[in-house]
Design a protein around this motif. Structure first.
Motif, PDB file in Angstrom:
ATOM      1  N   ASP A   1      -5.032  -4.819  11.172  1.00 14.84           N
ATOM      2  CA  ASP A   1      -4.512  -4.486   9.838  1.00 14.84           C
ATOM      3  C   ASP A   1      -5.614  -4.611   8.798  1.00 14.84           C
ATOM      4  O   ASP A   1      -5.792  -3.753   7.930  1.00 14.84           O
ATOM      5  N   ARG A   2      -6.352  -5.736   8.911  1.00 12.38           N
ATOM      6  CA  ARG A   2      -7.402  -6.018   7.926  1.00 12.38           C
ATOM      7  C   ARG A   2      -8.499  -4.955   7.931  1.00 12.38           C
ATOM      8  O   ARG A   2      -8.926  -4.483   6.876  1.00 12.38           O
ATOM      9  N   HIS A   3      -8.959  -4.585   9.138  1.00 16.02           N
ATOM     10  CA  HIS A   3     -10.033  -3.601   9.220  1.00 16.02           C
ATOM     11  C   HIS A   3      -9.555  -2.225   8.806  1.00 16.02           C
ATOM     12  O   HIS A   3     -10.321  -1.431   8.258  1.00 16.02           O
ATOM     13  N   ALA A   4      -8.253  -1.953   9.065  1.00 20.35           N
ATOM     14  CA  ALA A   4      -7.715  -0.624   8.770  1.00 20.35           C
ATOM     15  C   ALA A   4      -7.473  -0.424   7.284  1.00 20.35           C
ATOM     16  O   ALA A   4      -7.829   0.607   6.717  1.00 20.35           O
ATOM     17  N   PHE A   5      -6.822  -1.416   6.639  1.00 16.29           N
ATOM     18  CA  PHE A   5      -6.296  -1.185   5.291  1.00 16.29           C
ATOM     19  C   PHE A   5      -7.071  -1.888   4.204  1.00 16.29           C
ATOM     20  O   PHE A   5      -7.026  -1.495   3.058  1.00 16.29           O
ATOM     21  N   ASN A   6      -7.785  -2.929   4.583  1.00 19.22           N
ATOM     22  CA  ASN A   6      -8.489  -3.740   3.622  1.00 19.22           C
ATOM     23  C   ASN A   6      -9.977  -3.380   3.637  1.00 19.22           C
ATOM     24  O   ASN A   6     -10.561  -2.926   2.666  1.00 19.22           O
ATOM     25  N   LEU A   7     -10.599  -3.550   4.801  1.00 21.92           N
ATOM     26  CA  LEU A   7     -12.028  -3.313   4.944  1.00 21.92           C
ATOM     27  C   LEU A   7     -12.346  -1.827   5.126  1.00 21.92           C
ATOM     28  O   LEU A   7     -13.398  -1.356   4.720  1.00 21.92           O
ATOM     29  N   ARG A   8     -11.441  -1.128   5.765  1.00 20.42           N
ATOM     30  CA  ARG A   8     -11.591   0.313   6.042  1.00 20.42           C
ATOM     31  C   ARG A   8     -12.946   0.642   6.659  1.00 20.42           C
ATOM     32  O   ARG A   8     -13.677   1.517   6.192  1.00 20.42           O
ATOM     33  N   VAL A   9     -13.231  -0.046   7.745  1.00 25.26           N
ATOM     34  CA  VAL A   9     -14.453   0.199   8.512  1.00 25.26           C
ATOM     35  C   VAL A   9     -14.200   1.362   9.459  1.00 25.26           C
ATOM     36  O   VAL A   9     -13.238   1.332  10.233  1.00 25.26           O
TER      37      VAL A   9
END
Lengths: 143, 168
Positions: free
Chosen positions: A87-95
């Motif tokens: 979730d974090r990489h997808a929506f927050n960090l957007r890596v």
């Protein structure tokens, strides 16, 4: 390419050998990625110093490797285990998930440097498969 | 066109000068066949490649590893013109050997890992970056003749190289 029982036990045994140096490996892998693949620096533009061995690189490399170490214990359900981080990489960090392969390659290079005799071809294939499965789990929530 | 600084050229020569192709070639090719087993499709005539031990002990794999990795010598000695240097090898791989060009990238990555294991900490992040740039250019040159049917690649092979430089 799913992880077989043999893959899991090879990864667990190898991780047992390297766990004392995990922080060092993580820091170095991140530093190598930022140096050899400069396009990855775009995600860290908020750091003052992106050179290998800098404070932020060492700290963050340790965090990443810690999460990977936890995932070694979650190999029976990587998608579930990585859900919050995904979730974090997808929506927050957007890596862009293409970068997971790049970091994985640099982890393999660093492991080869620090553990040349333990990082045999058999260990290499198991760890490569594990990192690929982990990357897929980390990308699971993207869309 | 690919540009090399003097520092990059001397880094590549220095790294290559320390590589013993008779040792590293077999290790790299053997490791490719083990870690990416579908690559064994190209080596049906090599005999027993059924286990890691069989692969690493197979004399045909070892001999071929020396040939394949030894061909990098041409690139080290012609860094200003790697694209032209590999034109006919690229054609051979495309039209006679029918090798999927993704395998060039796979071999380059495994070779980097084998060299890193040999060199240890002296394979610094900066040296790795230069070596990987060199590998990227070699890989793109080896793939260059696969696309000659596509007009834009005929007209501007440098675009092919530049595009390849951003993929992994």
């Amino acid at each position: 390419m799913s992880l077989t029982a043999k893959d899991k036990s090879v990864v667990k045994a190898f991780w047992g050998k390297i766990s004392g140096k995990a922080d060092v490996v993580g820091a170095e892998a991140l530093g190598r990625m930022l140096t050899a693949y400069p396009q990855t620096k775009t995600y860290f533009s908020h750091w003052a110093d992106l050179s290998p061995g800098s404070g932020p690189v060492k700290n963050h490399g340790g965090i990443i490797m810690g999460a990977i170490g936890k995932a070694v214990g979650l190999m029976d359900d990587l998608v579930g285990g990585m859900s919050a981080l995904s979730d974090r990489h997808a929506f927050n960090l957007r890596v862009d998930p293409g970068n997971f392969k790049i970091l994985s390659h640099n982890i393999l290079v660093t492991l080869a440097i620090h553990f040349p005799s333990e990082f045999t071809p058999e260990v290499h294939i198991a760890v490569d498969k594990f990192l690929a499965a982990l990357s897929a789990a980390l990308a699971d929530k993207y869309r | 066109m690919v540009e090399w600084t003097d520092a990059e050229k001397s880094t590549i020569s220095a790294v290559w000068g320390k590589v013993d192709i008779n040792e590293v070639g077999p290790l790299a090719l053997g490791r490719v066949l083990i870690v990416y087993p579908w690559t064994q499709r190209y080596f049906g005539s090599f005999g027993d490649v059924s286990t890691p031990a069989a692969i690493m002990g197979n004399p045909k794999v070892a001999a071929h590893g020396k040939i394949v990795c030894g061909a990098l010598d041409k690139a080290v000695k012609n860094m200003g013109n790697i694209l032209a240097t590999y034109k006919s090898l690229s054609e051979t791989h495309a039209n006679k050997l029918f090798v999927d060009p993704d395998n060039f990238r796979v071999l380059a990555d495994v070779l980097t890992i084998v060299i890193a294991a040999k060199f240890g900490a002296s394979f610094t992040p900066e040296i790795q970056a230069t070596w990987q740039k060199f590998m990227k250019v070699v890989v793109a040159a080896m793939g260059s003749r696969y696309y000659i049917g596509i007009l834009e690649y005929q007209q501007a092979p440098e675009i092919c190289l530049a595009n390849a430089a951003f993929s992994h």
